[in-house]
Motif scaffolding. Structure first.
Motif, PDB file in Angstrom:
ATOM      1  N   ALA B 221       0.557  -1.174   0.005  1.00 20.83           N
ATOM      2  CA  ALA B 221       0.082  -0.037  -0.051  1.00 20.83           C
ATOM      3  C   ALA B 221       1.014   1.199   0.126  1.00 20.83           C
ATOM      4  CB  ALA B 221      -0.847   0.059   1.355  1.00 20.83           C
ATOM      5  N   LEU B 222       1.714   1.056   0.787  1.00 24.88           N
ATOM      6  CA  LEU B 222       2.797   2.467   1.051  1.00 24.88           C
ATOM      7  C   LEU B 222       3.503   2.638  -0.504  1.00 24.88           C
ATOM      8  CD1 LEU B 222       4.752   2.025   4.220  1.00 24.88           C
ATOM      9  CD2 LEU B 222       3.101   3.610   3.751  1.00 24.88           C
ATOM     10  N   ARG B 223       3.585   1.714  -1.490  1.00 26.45           N
ATOM     11  CA  ARG B 223       4.371   1.784  -2.882  1.00 26.45           C
ATOM     12  C   ARG B 223       3.263   1.972  -3.691  1.00 26.45           C
ATOM     13  NH1 ARG B 223       8.388  -1.020  -0.006  1.00 26.45           N
ATOM     14  NH2 ARG B 223      10.310  -0.535  -0.923  1.00 26.45           N
ATOM     15  N   ASN B 224       1.963   2.054  -3.375  1.00 17.73           N
ATOM     16  CA  ASN B 224       0.791   2.513  -4.382  1.00 17.73           C
ATOM     17  C   ASN B 224       0.511   1.254  -5.346  1.00 17.73           C
ATOM     18  OD1 ASN B 224      -0.182   4.689  -3.235  1.00 17.73           O
ATOM     19  ND2 ASN B 224       1.611   5.915  -4.119  1.00 17.73           N
ATOM     20  N   GLU B 225       0.990   0.053  -4.860  1.00 22.24           N
ATOM     21  CA  GLU B 225       0.789  -1.074  -5.916  1.00 22.24           C
ATOM     22  C   GLU B 225      -0.568  -1.756  -5.578  1.00 22.24           C
ATOM     23  OE1 GLU B 225       2.704  -2.256  -8.256  1.00 22.24           O
ATOM     24  OE2 GLU B 225       4.874  -1.401  -8.019  1.00 22.24           O
ATOM     25  N   PRO B 226      -1.208  -2.601  -6.495  1.00 24.89           N
ATOM     26  CA  PRO B 226      -2.394  -2.771  -6.206  1.00 24.89           C
ATOM     27  C   PRO B 226      -2.619  -4.168  -5.262  1.00 24.89           C
ATOM     28  CG  PRO B 226      -1.395  -3.904  -8.142  1.00 24.89           C
ATOM     29  CD  PRO B 226      -0.658  -2.563  -7.914  1.00 24.89           C
ATOM     30  N   LEU B 227      -3.541  -4.144  -4.519  1.00 23.34           N
ATOM     31  CA  LEU B 227      -3.582  -5.030  -3.536  1.00 23.34           C
ATOM     32  C   LEU B 227      -5.035  -5.948  -3.594  1.00 23.34           C
ATOM     33  CD1 LEU B 227      -3.399  -3.312  -0.017  1.00 23.34           C
ATOM     34  CD2 LEU B 227      -2.000  -5.182  -1.033  1.00 23.34           C
ATOM     35  N   PRO B 228      -4.961  -7.180  -3.342  1.00 25.99           N
ATOM     36  CA  PRO B 228      -6.217  -8.042  -3.457  1.00 25.99           C
ATOM     37  C   PRO B 228      -7.276  -7.333  -2.482  1.00 25.99           C
ATOM     38  CG  PRO B 228      -4.335  -9.264  -2.460  1.00 25.99           C
ATOM     39  CD  PRO B 228      -3.817  -7.934  -2.700  1.00 25.99           C
ATOM     40  N   GLU B 229      -8.580  -7.978  -2.673  1.00 26.34           N
ATOM     41  CA  GLU B 229      -9.567  -7.384  -2.124  1.00 26.34           C
ATOM     42  C   GLU B 229      -9.356  -7.412  -0.506  1.00 26.34           C
ATOM     43  OE1 GLU B 229     -13.810  -8.485  -2.767  1.00 26.34           O
ATOM     44  OE2 GLU B 229     -13.090  -8.113  -4.889  1.00 26.34           O
ATOM     45  N   LYS B 230      -8.914  -8.391  -0.057  1.00 26.58           N
ATOM     46  CA  LYS B 230      -8.702  -8.954   1.512  1.00 26.58           C
ATOM     47  C   LYS B 230      -7.425  -9.390   1.612  1.00 26.58           C
ATOM     48  CE  LYS B 230     -12.892  -9.377   4.112  1.00 26.58           C
ATOM     49  NZ  LYS B 230     -13.657 -10.472   4.880  1.00 26.58           N
ATOM     50  N   VAL B 231      -6.749  -8.821   2.832  1.00 31.75           N
ATOM     51  CA  VAL B 231      -5.542  -9.539   3.206  1.00 31.75           C
ATOM     52  C   VAL B 231      -5.636 -10.023   4.380  1.00 31.75           C
ATOM     53  CG1 VAL B 231      -2.923  -9.348   3.264  1.00 31.75           C
ATOM     54  CG2 VAL B 231      -4.239  -8.176   1.214  1.00 31.75           C
ATOM     55  N   ALA B 232      -5.513 -11.227   4.834  1.00 28.56           N
ATOM     56  CA  ALA B 232      -5.348 -11.722   6.166  1.00 28.56           C
ATOM     57  C   ALA B 232      -6.942 -11.478   6.842  1.00 28.56           C
ATOM     58  CB  ALA B 232      -4.241 -11.185   6.741  1.00 28.56           C
ATOM     59  N   GLY B 233      -7.821 -11.244   6.153  1.00 27.10           N
ATOM     60  CA  GLY B 233      -9.127 -11.066   6.648  1.00 27.10           C
ATOM     61  C   GLY B 233      -9.293  -9.526   6.660  1.00 27.10           C
ATOM     62  N   ILE B 234      -8.608  -8.688   6.190  1.00 24.05           N
ATOM     63  CA  ILE B 234      -8.808  -7.287   6.359  1.00 24.05           C
ATOM     64  C   ILE B 234      -9.030  -6.866   5.143  1.00 24.05           C
ATOM     65  CG2 ILE B 234      -7.779  -4.994   7.230  1.00 24.05           C
ATOM     66  CD1 ILE B 234      -7.593  -7.193   9.501  1.00 24.05           C
ATOM     67  N   PRO B 235     -10.113  -6.030   4.975  1.00 23.85           N
ATOM     68  CA  PRO B 235     -10.454  -5.299   3.460  1.00 23.85           C
ATOM     69  C   PRO B 235      -9.689  -4.478   3.008  1.00 23.85           C
ATOM     70  CG  PRO B 235     -12.378  -5.096   5.076  1.00 23.85           C
ATOM     71  CD  PRO B 235     -11.151  -5.714   5.986  1.00 23.85           C
ATOM     72  N   ARG B 236      -9.214  -4.458   1.902  1.00 22.71           N
ATOM     73  CA  ARG B 236      -8.133  -3.634   1.231  1.00 22.71           C
ATOM     74  C   ARG B 236      -8.243  -2.135   1.474  1.00 22.71           C
ATOM     75  NH1 ARG B 236      -8.245  -4.532  -4.769  1.00 22.71           N
ATOM     76  NH2 ARG B 236     -10.792  -3.970  -4.599  1.00 22.71           N
ATOM     77  N   GLU B 237      -9.514  -1.419   1.613  1.00 17.14           N
ATOM     78  CA  GLU B 237      -9.655   0.143   1.975  1.00 17.14           C
ATOM     79  C   GLU B 237      -9.243   0.365   3.323  1.00 17.14           C
ATOM     80  OE1 GLU B 237     -12.310  -2.124   1.001  1.00 17.14           O
ATOM     81  OE2 GLU B 237     -11.788  -1.519  -1.136  1.00 17.14           O
ATOM     82  N   LYS B 238      -9.401  -0.915   4.227  1.00 12.69           N
ATOM     83  CA  LYS B 238      -8.753  -0.387   5.706  1.00 12.69           C
ATOM     84  C   LYS B 238      -7.470  -0.402   5.877  1.00 12.69           C
ATOM     85  CE  LYS B 238     -12.241  -0.782   9.011  1.00 12.69           C
ATOM     86  NZ  LYS B 238     -13.337  -0.129   8.264  1.00 12.69           N
ATOM     87  N   ILE B 239      -6.853  -1.307   4.991  1.00 11.48           N
ATOM     88  CA  ILE B 239      -5.397  -1.302   4.765  1.00 11.48           C
ATOM     89  C   ILE B 239      -4.886  -0.119   4.603  1.00 11.48           C
ATOM     90  CG2 ILE B 239      -3.406  -2.495   3.683  1.00 11.48           C
ATOM     91  CD1 ILE B 239      -4.871  -4.981   4.124  1.00 11.48           C
ATOM     92  N   ILE B 240      -5.391   0.445   3.345  1.00 16.25           N
ATOM     93  CA  ILE B 240      -4.939   1.735   2.507  1.00 16.25           C
ATOM     94  C   ILE B 240      -5.478   3.011   3.466  1.00 16.25           C
ATOM     95  CG2 ILE B 240      -5.236   3.425   0.945  1.00 16.25           C
ATOM     96  CD1 ILE B 240      -5.962   0.893  -1.144  1.00 16.25           C
ATOM     97  N   GLU B 241      -6.409   2.941   4.247  1.00 17.85           N
ATOM     98  CA  GLU B 241      -6.684   4.138   5.159  1.00 17.85           C
ATOM     99  C   GLU B 241      -5.493   4.056   6.367  1.00 17.85           C
ATOM    100  OE1 GLU B 241     -10.613   3.625   6.877  1.00 17.85           O
ATOM    101  OE2 GLU B 241     -10.130   4.892   8.394  1.00 17.85           O
ATOM    102  N   ALA B 242      -5.358   3.055   7.036  1.00 20.73           N
ATOM    103  CA  ALA B 242      -4.283   2.911   8.093  1.00 20.73           C
ATOM    104  C   ALA B 242      -2.917   3.305   7.452  1.00 20.73           C
ATOM    105  CB  ALA B 242      -4.476   1.552   8.736  1.00 20.73           C
ATOM    106  N   ALA B 243      -2.630   2.936   6.423  1.00 25.68           N
ATOM    107  CA  ALA B 243      -1.061   3.300   5.971  1.00 25.68           C
ATOM    108  C   ALA B 243      -1.244   4.744   5.865  1.00 25.68           C
ATOM    109  CB  ALA B 243      -0.964   2.639   4.530  1.00 25.68           C
ATOM    110  N   ASP B 244      -2.265   5.270   5.161  1.00 28.75           N
ATOM    111  CA  ASP B 244      -2.353   6.834   5.119  1.00 28.75           C
ATOM    112  C   ASP B 244      -2.160   7.640   6.525  1.00 28.75           C
ATOM    113  OD1 ASP B 244      -2.333   6.845   2.397  1.00 28.75           O
ATOM    114  OD2 ASP B 244      -4.615   6.818   2.359  1.00 28.75           O
TER     115      ASP B 244
END
Ligand code: SF4
Lengths: 266, 438
Positions: B221-244
């Motif tokens: 996410a920090l490198r702005n590369e694409p992510l699958p919909e969910k990783v380790a049970g966490i939705p992609r949007e949440k991961i990107i939001e937390a990274a920001d």
């Protein structure tokens, strides 16, 4: 080629560190001189003759020397360590560090090997007819140079952390592996003909991983590129190519980013 | 009249609080009260006073009972055991002073032992990762004064390090964090609804054993590369939001514990967490720190490090230091039958090791040096009680952020009782004679 045969007669009580069992150390020696070579059991320095019957004599050079190790060697470490030429055949299953830092020659294990086999390997051919343990062809602790050359072929299954920090050479596993394949890999090739559960190619910078079976959970940093027809380990097949690990640093060559390549067989 | 001793160090967890106040009876023999410590820290002081404390060494008899022996006999037994063994294991070292560790290492070098500390079952994997990729870290004081992004990954300080949050990580008002917890955003990554998670602004319930994937996802996410919909049970949007959110802080810190060091991927989890910290430093200032458990496990790593070059699992059997977790770590040694005697000081493997290892200890010649009666002392051939470090004798300790702090003595040990350093020094001189001064 001259043959030296070592046959286990007295099992060590603890574990035996036998880094002298290598064509390089045996070369130019008679049976009696080989029997007097050092080995370590705990803090005691002993000789190979305390544990093995030694028959035959070595060739003039490592390349002319063949070593056959018979009997139960499940408590013997470091067989074939740093060998540069010649041949070693182990008829049963040795313990850890078999073929560690191997540089050349041929090493054949007819049973299984325990952990850290072929770590830091630079060259030669290492064949394991049974299963391999963890950290096959990996880097020694703290080293960023794992396997750099040569070939390791495992006819059975392999453990976790194979090809950790791998830089070159080839590892072929005919069966399945455990987690962490090619973590921190920078070069070389890993071919898994069975399945790999997860954490394949994590933190991978470069190099190639082929998986013929299934991966249960893919790493998030792999993006699909295209399908390709390829010849791998003498057979041709169709593969899907993924680039990764996109969460890791990657060098540029001719203006192009160089990724690690993960091929999944279709 | 009682007297009060101030600025006392708590010898329990890696937070190593240095602000305790202990009320001692007039004759300096009895602890009457403890202020500022958390419940587990206070308990440690009170335990020293418990009735029925063992005051002399005890030797196990063939029928399983114990017979009291003198310290001289205990020294002799220990020295003989280590002298005869060809590969003894000397384990523990996390609940004692650096001075005692240093004498222990002298003995280990003499007898060709393997020295291992409790990191072997908790943060040893961290030490492997640090060796592989380095570590950007800081002190707890910096965190108190600067940090506004706090991540607790796989740890639950509410229970394991009770005063950590109030003194350093969430609540204190620091120089640049004068609004205390209002200045800070707290992220907890834990599959459980722990008490620490209840205080978090973001709680990521990561799927068990998928920390490595989630750490990677943050880096992707920090490198702005694409992510699958969910990783380790966490939705992609949440991961990107937390990274920001992490990027937007002024100073961030990742604290991590045994939830990541001892779950699937082990050292690789920490390796990836360190690399995430490194990546975050492209955007802001970020650090990472291990939540060390025992009060001086960090010190054991320090002393081993400067004496032999490796922080745990040091194999001295061939006269030079070697290290390879997986081979020279206690549980592997015991499980595989690689050692022929066991010496334990400052830890309780009887309670913390798998049963297969504990069985092996009970079958080997074994010595346990510990102020308490513990599961380990009960399976050892010889139990040597000693004075409590940090209560009855001082000594140097290292806090989890590698800051050395001198522990203080507050009361006298029971009459005639030896300290760790005294007992080890006597074993050391006896060994000197046994080996003919070699
Ligand atoms: S947080 Fe740890 S060091 Fe501080 S008082 Fe509690 S147990 Fe002792």
């Amino acid at each position: 080629m001259e043959t030296v045969t070592l046959t286990m007669k007295n099992q060590p009580k603890l574990y035996l560190e036998a880094d002298n069992i290598s064509p390089d150390k045996f070369a130019g020696k008679k049976a009696s001189e080989i029997a007097a070579l050092h080995a370590y059991e705990g803090r005691d320095q002993t000789t190979l003759s305390k544990y093995f019957d030694v028959a035959g004599e070595a060739g003039a050079t490592a390349a002319d020397t063949r070593i056959v190790v018979k009997g139960d060697v499940s408590r013997v470490k470091y067989i074939g360590m740093k060998m540069t030429a010649g041949e070693v055949v182990v008829e049963n299953s040795p313990d850890m560090y078999t073929g560690a830092w191997m540089q050349g020659g041929k090493l054949l294990v007819k049973g299984n090997v325990d952990a850290f086999a072929g770590i830091g390997m630079k060259g030669g051919e290492f064949v394991i007819e049974g299963n391999a343990g963890n950290y096959l062809g990996a880097a020694y602790r703290g080293d960023w140079r794992g396997m750099q050359g040569g070939l390791i072929r495992v006819k059975g299954d392999a453990g976790s952390d194979i090809g950790y920090f791998m830089n070159g050479g080839t590892i072929v596993v005919h069966g399945n592996t455990d987690v962490h394949v090619g973590t921190h890999m920078e070069g070389g090739k890993i071919i898994i003909k069975g399945n790999a559960p997860s954490k394949v190619g994590g933190q991978m910078v470069g190099g190639e991983i082929y998986v013929y079976g299934t991966i249960d959970v893919m790493m998030p940093g792999f993006k699909y590129v295209h399908d390709e027809e390829l010849e791998v380990d003498g057979e041709s097949g169709k593969f899907s190519l993924f680039h990764g690990d996109t969460g890791e640093r990657h060098p540029k060559r001719k203006g192009q980013i160089v990724y690690g390549k993960l091929y999944l067989k279709i | 009249m009682s007297q009060s001793v101030t600025d006392v160090i708590c010898p329990f967890c890696g937070t190593l609080c240095d602000d305790l106040e202990v009320i001692v009876s007039d004759d300096g023999k009895k602890i009457e009260d403890i202020y500022n410590a958390c419940a587990i820290g206070a308990e440690k002081f009170m335990h020293a006073q418990a009735a029925g404390r063992v005051k002399r060494p005890r030797m196990q008899q063939p029928d399983g009972s114990y017979k009291e022996v003198s310290y001289d006999e205990a020294v002799e037994y220990t020295a003989q055991m280590l002298h005869k063994a060809r590969k003894p294991l000397m384990y523990g070292w996390s609940s004692t002073s650096c001075e005692a560790q240093s004498v222990g290492h002298e003995i280990a070098e003499k007898v060709g032992a393997i020295v291992d500390n409790t990191a072997t079952v908790c943060h040893g994997t961290t030490l492997i990762a640090v060796q592989d990729v380095g570590i950007p870290s800081c002190t707890l004081g910096e965190i108190k004064n600067r940090a506004d992004r706090i991540i607790f990954w796989g740890c639950n300080p509410c229970h394991a390090h009770p005063r950590h949050q109030s003194r350093y990580s969430i609540f204190p008002r620091g120089y640049f964090t004068n609004k205390g917890h209002k200045n800070r955003k707290v992220v907890v990554v834990d599959p459980r609804d722990s008490d620490t998670a209840k205080m978090a602004d973001y709680h990521f319930k990561v799927e068990q054993g998928r920390d490595y994937e989630l750490l990677s996802a943050f880096r992707v996410a920090l490198r702005n590369e694409p992510l699958p919909e969910k990783v380790a049970g966490i939705p992609r949007e949440k991961i990107i939001e937390a990274a920001d959110m992490l990027k937007s802080g002024r100073f961030g810190i990742i604290f991590f514990g045994m939830g990541v060091t001892q779950s699937l991927s082990k050292n690789h989890n920490i390796d990836n967490a360190i690399m995430l910290t490194k990546d975050l430093n492209e955007f802001t200032k970020f650090s990472i720190m291990a939540m060390r458990g025992h009060y001086n496990v960090t010190g054991s790593g320090q002393v081993l490090g400067w004496q032999f070059g490796y922080p745990f699992a040091v194999d001295l059997s061939r006269g030079f230091a070697r290290y390879n977790p997986g081979e020279s770590t206690s549980n592997d040694l015991l499980r595989r039958g690689e050692v022929d005697a066991v010496f334990v000081l400052g830890s309780d493997p009887g309670a913390h090791f798998p049963i297969s290892s504990v069985k092996k200890i009970s079958q080997l010649p074994s010595v346990c040096v510990d102020p308490h009666i513990t599961p380990t002392s009960e399976i050892s051939k010889l139990h040597v009680p000693v004075a409590f470090v940090g209560v009855e004798v001082g000594g140097n300790c290292y806090r989890m952020d590698n800051v050395p702090i001198e522990a203080r003595k507050v009361v006298d040990p029971p009459e005639g009782m030896l300290t760790d350093v005294e007992f080890l020094s006597r074993v050391n001189s006896r060994l000197e004679k046994l080996s003919g001064g070699k």
